[in-house]
Design a protein around this motif. Structure first.
Motif, PDB file in Angstrom:
ATOM      1  N   PHE A 183       0.838  -1.202   0.000  1.00 54.05           N
ATOM      2  CA  PHE A 183       0.000   0.000   0.000  1.00 54.05           C
ATOM      3  C   PHE A 183       0.875   1.254   0.000  1.00 54.05           C
ATOM      4  CE2 PHE A 183      -3.260  -2.664   2.552  1.00 54.05           C
ATOM      5  CZ  PHE A 183      -3.754  -3.224   1.393  1.00 54.05           C
ATOM      6  N   TYR A 184       1.968   1.199   0.737  1.00 58.47           N
ATOM      7  CA  TYR A 184       2.918   2.320   0.780  1.00 58.47           C
ATOM      8  C   TYR A 184       3.493   2.596  -0.608  1.00 58.47           C
ATOM      9  CZ  TYR A 184       6.880   5.082   2.638  1.00 58.47           C
ATOM     10  OH  TYR A 184       7.797   6.069   2.909  1.00 58.47           O
ATOM     11  N   MET A 185       3.876   1.508  -1.302  1.00 60.97           N
ATOM     12  CA  MET A 185       4.405   1.639  -2.669  1.00 60.97           C
ATOM     13  C   MET A 185       3.342   2.212  -3.595  1.00 60.97           C
ATOM     14  SD  MET A 185       7.034   1.130  -4.659  1.00 60.97           S
ATOM     15  CE  MET A 185       7.543   0.711  -6.337  1.00 60.97           C
ATOM     16  N   MET A 186       2.117   1.745  -3.446  1.00 62.56           N
ATOM     17  CA  MET A 186       1.023   2.260  -4.276  1.00 62.56           C
ATOM     18  C   MET A 186       0.814   3.751  -4.032  1.00 62.56           C
ATOM     19  SD  MET A 186      -1.788  -0.760  -3.856  1.00 62.56           S
ATOM     20  CE  MET A 186      -1.330  -2.500  -4.023  1.00 62.56           C
ATOM     21  N   GLU A 187       0.797   4.136  -2.747  1.00 60.57           N
ATOM     22  CA  GLU A 187       0.648   5.556  -2.406  1.00 60.57           C
ATOM     23  C   GLU A 187       1.710   6.392  -3.118  1.00 60.57           C
ATOM     24  OE1 GLU A 187      -0.254   6.829   1.840  1.00 60.57           O
ATOM     25  OE2 GLU A 187       0.497   4.784   2.131  1.00 60.57           O
ATOM     26  N   SER A 188       2.951   5.913  -3.052  1.00 59.86           N
ATOM     27  CA  SER A 188       4.062   6.660  -3.636  1.00 59.86           C
ATOM     28  C   SER A 188       3.932   6.767  -5.151  1.00 59.86           C
ATOM     29  CB  SER A 188       5.389   5.985  -3.272  1.00 59.86           C
ATOM     30  OG  SER A 188       5.566   5.953  -1.873  1.00 59.86           O
ATOM     31  N   MET A 189       3.503   5.672  -5.798  1.00 62.05           N
ATOM     32  CA  MET A 189       3.343   5.689  -7.252  1.00 62.05           C
ATOM     33  C   MET A 189       2.202   6.612  -7.668  1.00 62.05           C
ATOM     34  SD  MET A 189       4.033   1.677  -8.221  1.00 62.05           S
ATOM     35  CE  MET A 189       3.699   1.931  -9.978  1.00 62.05           C
ATOM     36  N   ILE A 190       1.120   6.620  -6.908  1.00 61.76           N
ATOM     37  CA  ILE A 190      -0.002   7.513  -7.219  1.00 61.76           C
ATOM     38  C   ILE A 190       0.427   8.969  -7.066  1.00 61.76           C
ATOM     39  CG2 ILE A 190      -2.290   8.271  -6.442  1.00 61.76           C
ATOM     40  CD1 ILE A 190      -2.766   5.274  -5.646  1.00 61.76           C
ATOM     41  N   ARG A 191       1.174   9.239  -5.996  1.00 61.23           N
ATOM     42  CA  ARG A 191       1.668  10.603  -5.776  1.00 61.23           C
ATOM     43  C   ARG A 191       2.601  11.031  -6.917  1.00 61.23           C
ATOM     44  NH1 ARG A 191       3.812   9.732  -1.070  1.00 61.23           N
ATOM     45  NH2 ARG A 191       1.808   9.939  -0.008  1.00 61.23           N
ATOM     46  N   ALA A 192       3.440  10.111  -7.361  1.00 55.33           N
ATOM     47  CA  ALA A 192       4.344  10.428  -8.477  1.00 55.33           C
ATOM     48  C   ALA A 192       3.560  10.706  -9.752  1.00 55.33           C
ATOM     49  CB  ALA A 192       5.315   9.264  -8.694  1.00 55.33           C
ATOM     50  N   GLY A 193       2.520   9.912  -9.984  1.00 54.26           N
ATOM     51  CA  GLY A 193       1.688  10.127 -11.165  1.00 54.26           C
ATOM     52  C   GLY A 193       1.061  11.507 -11.166  1.00 54.26           C
ATOM     53  N   LYS A 194       0.591  11.932 -10.000  1.00 49.24           N
ATOM     54  CA  LYS A 194      -0.001  13.273  -9.880  1.00 49.24           C
ATOM     55  C   LYS A 194       1.052  14.348 -10.116  1.00 49.24           C
ATOM     56  CE  LYS A 194      -2.744  14.035  -6.396  1.00 49.24           C
ATOM     57  NZ  LYS A 194      -3.202  14.047  -4.987  1.00 49.24           N
ATOM     58  N   ASN A 195       2.263  14.113  -9.589  1.00 51.58           N
ATOM     59  CA  ASN A 195       3.345  15.090  -9.791  1.00 51.58           C
ATOM     60  C   ASN A 195       3.712  15.225 -11.265  1.00 51.58           C
ATOM     61  OD1 ASN A 195       3.494  15.473  -7.029  1.00 51.58           O
ATOM     62  ND2 ASN A 195       5.234  14.091  -6.733  1.00 51.58           N
ATOM     63  N   MET A 196       3.483  14.152 -12.042  1.00 51.68           N
ATOM     64  CA  MET A 196       3.813  14.175 -13.459  1.00 51.68           C
ATOM     65  C   MET A 196       2.641  14.628 -14.329  1.00 51.68           C
ATOM     66  SD  MET A 196       6.319  10.839 -13.886  1.00 51.68           S
ATOM     67  CE  MET A 196       5.258   9.669 -13.030  1.00 51.68           C
ATOM     68  N   GLY A 197       1.537  15.053 -13.684  1.00 48.22           N
ATOM     69  CA  GLY A 197       0.443  15.664 -14.438  1.00 48.22           C
ATOM     70  C   GLY A 197      -0.813  14.836 -14.568  1.00 48.22           C
ATOM     71  N   LEU A 198      -0.828  13.589 -14.093  1.00 48.83           N
ATOM     72  CA  LEU A 198      -2.042  12.776 -14.169  1.00 48.83           C
ATOM     73  C   LEU A 198      -3.003  13.180 -13.056  1.00 48.83           C
ATOM     74  CD1 LEU A 198      -0.509   9.215 -14.725  1.00 48.83           C
ATOM     75  CD2 LEU A 198      -1.509  10.728 -16.459  1.00 48.83           C
ATOM     76  N   ASP A 199      -4.298  13.059 -13.320  1.00 53.65           N
ATOM     77  CA  ASP A 199      -5.244  13.278 -12.234  1.00 53.65           C
ATOM     78  C   ASP A 199      -5.203  12.066 -11.301  1.00 53.65           C
ATOM     79  OD1 ASP A 199      -7.692  11.360 -12.879  1.00 53.65           O
ATOM     80  OD2 ASP A 199      -7.098  12.295 -14.781  1.00 53.65           O
ATOM     81  N   GLU A 200      -5.651  12.243 -10.062  1.00 52.52           N
ATOM     82  CA  GLU A 200      -5.507  11.200  -9.042  1.00 52.52           C
ATOM     83  C   GLU A 200      -6.241   9.913  -9.423  1.00 52.52           C
ATOM     84  OE1 GLU A 200      -5.773  10.515  -4.211  1.00 52.52           O
ATOM     85  OE2 GLU A 200      -6.294  12.449  -5.084  1.00 52.52           O
ATOM     86  N   LYS A 201      -7.427  10.041 -10.001  1.00 55.91           N
ATOM     87  CA  LYS A 201      -8.195   8.858 -10.377  1.00 55.91           C
ATOM     88  C   LYS A 201      -7.447   8.013 -11.407  1.00 55.91           C
ATOM     89  CE  LYS A 201     -12.766   7.445 -12.033  1.00 55.91           C
ATOM     90  NZ  LYS A 201     -14.112   7.927 -12.479  1.00 55.91           N
ATOM     91  N   THR A 202      -6.857   8.664 -12.396  1.00 57.12           N
ATOM     92  CA  THR A 202      -6.108   7.945 -13.427  1.00 57.12           C
ATOM     93  C   THR A 202      -4.848   7.308 -12.842  1.00 57.12           C
ATOM     94  OG1 THR A 202      -6.916   9.429 -15.161  1.00 57.12           O
ATOM     95  CG2 THR A 202      -4.889   8.189 -15.623  1.00 57.12           C
TER      96      THR A 202
END
Length: 281
Positions: A183-202
């Motif tokens: 779950f920690y890894m998932m959190e980090s990957m989602i946060r990285a995706g948002k930092n790179m311009g993706l919306d949180e849902k995507t």
């Protein structure tokens, strides 16, 4: 799953929390009769939840113990001694399966006056029938009861016997606490995706499906995780660039150090519970 071996048994739970409810759900889904399941639970709010499962529910454990031949201990570690002491002489001729974290066989034997005990370390994905359980039995448990306990626990996922009771501390570190690491890894990957311009849902959808797909490949492909990692890492590609950062940051060593800390914590909790039980007796 072949449930026939269980059908001539009555199974009682002392404690009706999440893992107990997962096991109850797994038993029912696999065809075990609801009328052969009961739970003793002191919390009124938990009893209300259990009422929806159409099983027998008791406020006190004493009456239930006269009715069942398999007892699953599912109380909080800090409540174990106070719950079991009044019941100490009621476990004769019963199989006990404990899912209480940190409760050693010697502690359980002291509190139940029997040695027919199997210890299990489950994890939270048992709630969706994809759990991973490490189990160990006292030398007094015969082959029939070993098989019975494994069948019961397997209704919620993978069930693996370990060679020594102390191995359950490693199981705690790997699979017991393991979901939180992912779950920690998932959190980090989602946060990285948002930092790179993706919306949180995507970012979340891509991360969760990728985690599911990677786990399924590791389970079914016949290749080890190391082999699969190499297969999806092209020279000078994006994957290699990311993995090189992991190596520079010593992520692998950090994970190993973290799991060693979890194992040590489990050992400390087991020792502490044992000492507190002895001092209160």
């Amino acid at each position: 799953m072949d449930i026939d071996v269980l059908l001539n048994h009555k199974i009682g739970f002392i404690g009706g929390g999440n893992i107990a409810q997962a096991l109850i759900g797994g038993l029912v889904v696999n065809g075990f009769p609801r009328e052969q399941i009961c739970v003793a639970e002191s919390s009124e709010s938990v009893r209300e939840v259990l009422q929806e499962k159409d099983i027998s529910i008791f406020k006190e454990s004493t009456d239930m113990l006269y009715w069942v031949d398999v007892v699953i201990l599912a109380v909080k570690p800090q409540e174990l001694a106070s719950v079991l002491e009044p019941l100490k002489n009621l476990f004769k001729d019963k199989l006990i399966i404990s899912i209480v974290a940190g409760a050693s066989l010697s502690t359980l034997a002291q509190l139940t006056n029997t040695y027919n005990i199997v210890r299990a370390m489950p994890n939270i994905p048992a709630l969706v029938q994809t759990g991973a359980h490490g189990i160990f039995a006292s030398a007094d448990v015969n082959e029939v009861d070993r098989n019975l306990s494994a069948k019961i626990l397997a209704v919620t996922g993978l069930c693996i016997w370990v060679k020594a009771e102390s191995d359950l501390d490693a199981v705690t570190a790997i699979s017991g606490s393991g979901p939180a690491y992912f779950f920690y890894m998932m959190e980090s990957m989602i946060r990285a995706g948002k930092n790179m311009g993706l919306d949180e849902k995507t970012a979340a959808a891509l991360t969760l499906q990728t985690a599911l797909g990677a786990a399924q490949m590791a389970i079914s492909s016949g290749f080890s995780p190391a082999e699969l990692r190499k297969k999806v890492t092209s020279p000078n590609g994006a994957t290699e660039a990311a993995l090189q950062v992991f190596d520079r940051e010593s992520i692998s060593q950090s994970i190993q150090t973290a799991l060693a800390a979890a194992q040590k914590c489990s050992q400390t909790l087991t020792q502490g519970l044992s000492e507190s039980t002895k001092s209160s007796s």
